[in-house]
Every structure is written in C-alpha cells, then in structure tokens.
Design a protein around this motif. Structure first.
Motif, short mmCIF file in Angstrom:
data_model
loop_
_atom_site.label_atom_id
_atom_site.label_comp_id
_atom_site.label_asym_id
_atom_site.label_seq_id
_atom_site.Cartn_x
_atom_site.Cartn_y
_atom_site.Cartn_z
N ASP A 189 0.65 -1.06 0.20
CA ASP A 189 0.02 0.12 0.81
C ASP A 189 -0.55 -0.22 2.18
OD1 ASP A 189 0.64 1.89 -1.17
OD2 ASP A 189 -1.34 1.93 -2.09
N MET A 200 1.94 -0.08 4.98
CA MET A 200 2.30 1.25 5.47
C MET A 200 1.15 1.89 6.24
SD MET A 200 5.38 1.37 4.62
CE MET A 200 5.75 3.04 5.11
N GLY A 243 -1.40 4.70 1.52
CA GLY A 243 -0.15 4.06 1.14
C GLY A 243 0.57 4.82 0.04
#
Length: 283
Positions: A217, A220, A229
């Motif tokens: 997560d 991202m 995420g």
C-alpha cells in the motif's frame, strides 16, 4: 429543472452507508429526499445516518440551517412514497435478483418521465435496463465511499439510455459539487475495473510473499500518489464486496480477474475488512 440543478424531489432506495451518503448529498444540494428501507426500524436507522452526516457537514462549515435541512428528509418503508420523485437512485446490495426486484418495484410507482438510476459498481446497466419497462429512463450513477468526501460520480450510459441522459446526469453531479466521468456500459465500467485489477494483483503479491500489505500500500500511496493503498481500500469497501465484483468480472472478462485464494479464504473466515474488524489489516 435546469442544467446543473439537482431534482426538486429525489428518492433513494436503501439507507445503508452508501444510500445515506447519497441522500445527504441531495439534501445539501437543495432536494427534498425520501429514503425507503425494508421496514420502519431500518428507515429510522437510515434517518439517523443521514442526519449525522448532515451535522458533520455543518460542523465543517457548510452554510445551512440544521432544522431546514432536516425538513427536506423523509424516511419510509413504502415504495409508494417515491411517487412524486423526479429521480430515484437504487442503493441496495450488489445482488442481481435483489436489484431487479427493487428496480421493478420503483418503476411501478414513479412517473413515466422520472429517471431511475442504480448505484451498482459493476453489474451491467444495459442488462438491468432490459428488465424494466422504460429502459430509456434508466442509467448508472456510481457513487464512491464515503459519499460525502468523494468528489467523483461515475455516470454509466446503457445501450438504451435516452440521448440526453449524459447531459442531464452531468448537471445533477455538478449540483452535488462533484465531478462526473461518463462511461458507456461495460463490465466493471472504468473505476471498478481498474480498481479491482490493481487490488487483485496486490492480493496476489501478499499471497506470494512479495511484500507485506502495508508495504504494498505504501508503494502506491508514496510512489503513485494514491490516497489509500489498494489493500486498505479493499478493507474499507469490504472483502466480500470485492470478491463479488471479481467473480462477476472473471465471468465476463476472463482469467485476469480470477479472485486470488487469499481473498476467498478471508471472506470464508469472516475477515471482511473494517466492518468485521479484520481483513488485510486489523481495525
């Protein structure tokens, strides 16, 4: 009703988290809103959710009077109370049979010139429209969770939607203070298809031991500027909801949407995310 104006009278079928958020948005936009639930107890619970959301908006600085806003909200357990609505948004769980039954009941009581929309996140709008008497007055309005904070509404145009549908829906969305993306009906539309694809790959990475949920997560969020995420988003949406969408997309679009075993196992174990206290994270 002019462009960029919310309908004067709006109905919302289903007063759960999504339905309450949709009702909240239209009340703040100036509409009189009727929320219909399965029984009187559920209707009163829906009223509480909407009013709580309205109070939070006022606390954040929304210019409005609490009593006046509350007066625009009606809750009910009777479909007939949709009779005067110019737009009804269905927000029941993502189950084909339930949606078809619910939409048919709404269509039977609303005016022939009223609009009917589904908040479906993946089910074909064109397929749902085929179950109705007036498919040209039907569309998808895919709101995002949490509705009050989200700035996006996905407007889904079915194969039989009237030519003016997109323009009218854009006006509603602008009146709600949000941004519309207009897509033609396709499995998963644009947002669910892309969001689920990323989430499923993130789950496979956890399953394969590539990295922890937190690190995937963070990659991202920090690398691609996603606000949350894909795995935490899955927890917020609900693992059972994500599994249902993945199974539908798998059926329609093929193996790239096959749900990973880790997702099926967690749902079977009752690990549904935030609503159950545990998913890919502990809540």
């Amino acid at each position: 009703m002019s462009d960029n104006q919310a309908p004067e009278r709006v109905g919302v079928l289903g007063g759960g988290r999504m339905g309450a958020g949709i009702a909240h948005g239209f009340v703040l936009a100036g509409s009189s809103v009727t929320v219909v639930e399965r029984d009187a107890e559920a209707a009163e619970a829906a009223r509480g959710r909407v009013l709580d959301s309205i109070e939070k908006s006022l606390a954040r600085g929304f210019a409005g009077d609490s009593a006046e806003l509350e007066s625009r909200l009606q809750v009910s357990a009777n479909y007939d109370d949709f009779a005067q609505a110019q737009l009804v948004v269905e927000a029941v769980p993502e189950l084909w049979d339930l949606k078809v039954e619910s939409l048919r009941k709404v269509e039977a009581v609303i005016d022939s010139e009223a609009w009917l929309a589904s908040n479906t996140s993946s089910i074909s709008v064109s397929d749902l429209a085929q179950q109705l008497q007036r498919p040209e007055r039907f569309l998808g309005l895919h709101f995002f969770n949490p509705v009050p904070a989200s700035t996006l509404i996905e407007v889904v145009i079915g194969a039989q939607s009237a030519a003016e549908t997109a323009q009218i829906a854009r006006g509603w969305v602008q009146a709600l203070g949000k941004t519309a993306v207009v897509v033609n009906d396709a499995p998963g539309f644009a947002s669910s298809r892309l969001g689920v694809a990323i989430a499923l790959e993130a789950m496979r990475m956890v399953e394969e031991g590539v990295a922890s949920a937190e690190d995937i997560d963070n990659a991202m969020v920090l690398g691609y500027k996603h606000p949350t995420g894909p795995l935490k988003t899955t927890d917020i949406v609900g693992l059972d909801v994500r599994l249902g969408i993945a199974e539908y997309l798998h059926e329609r679009l093929g193996e790239r949407f096959a749900p990973p075993q880790i997702l099926k196992d967690k749902v079977a174990a009752g690990e549904l995310g935030r609503k159950s206290g545990r998913g890919f994270y502990d809540w």
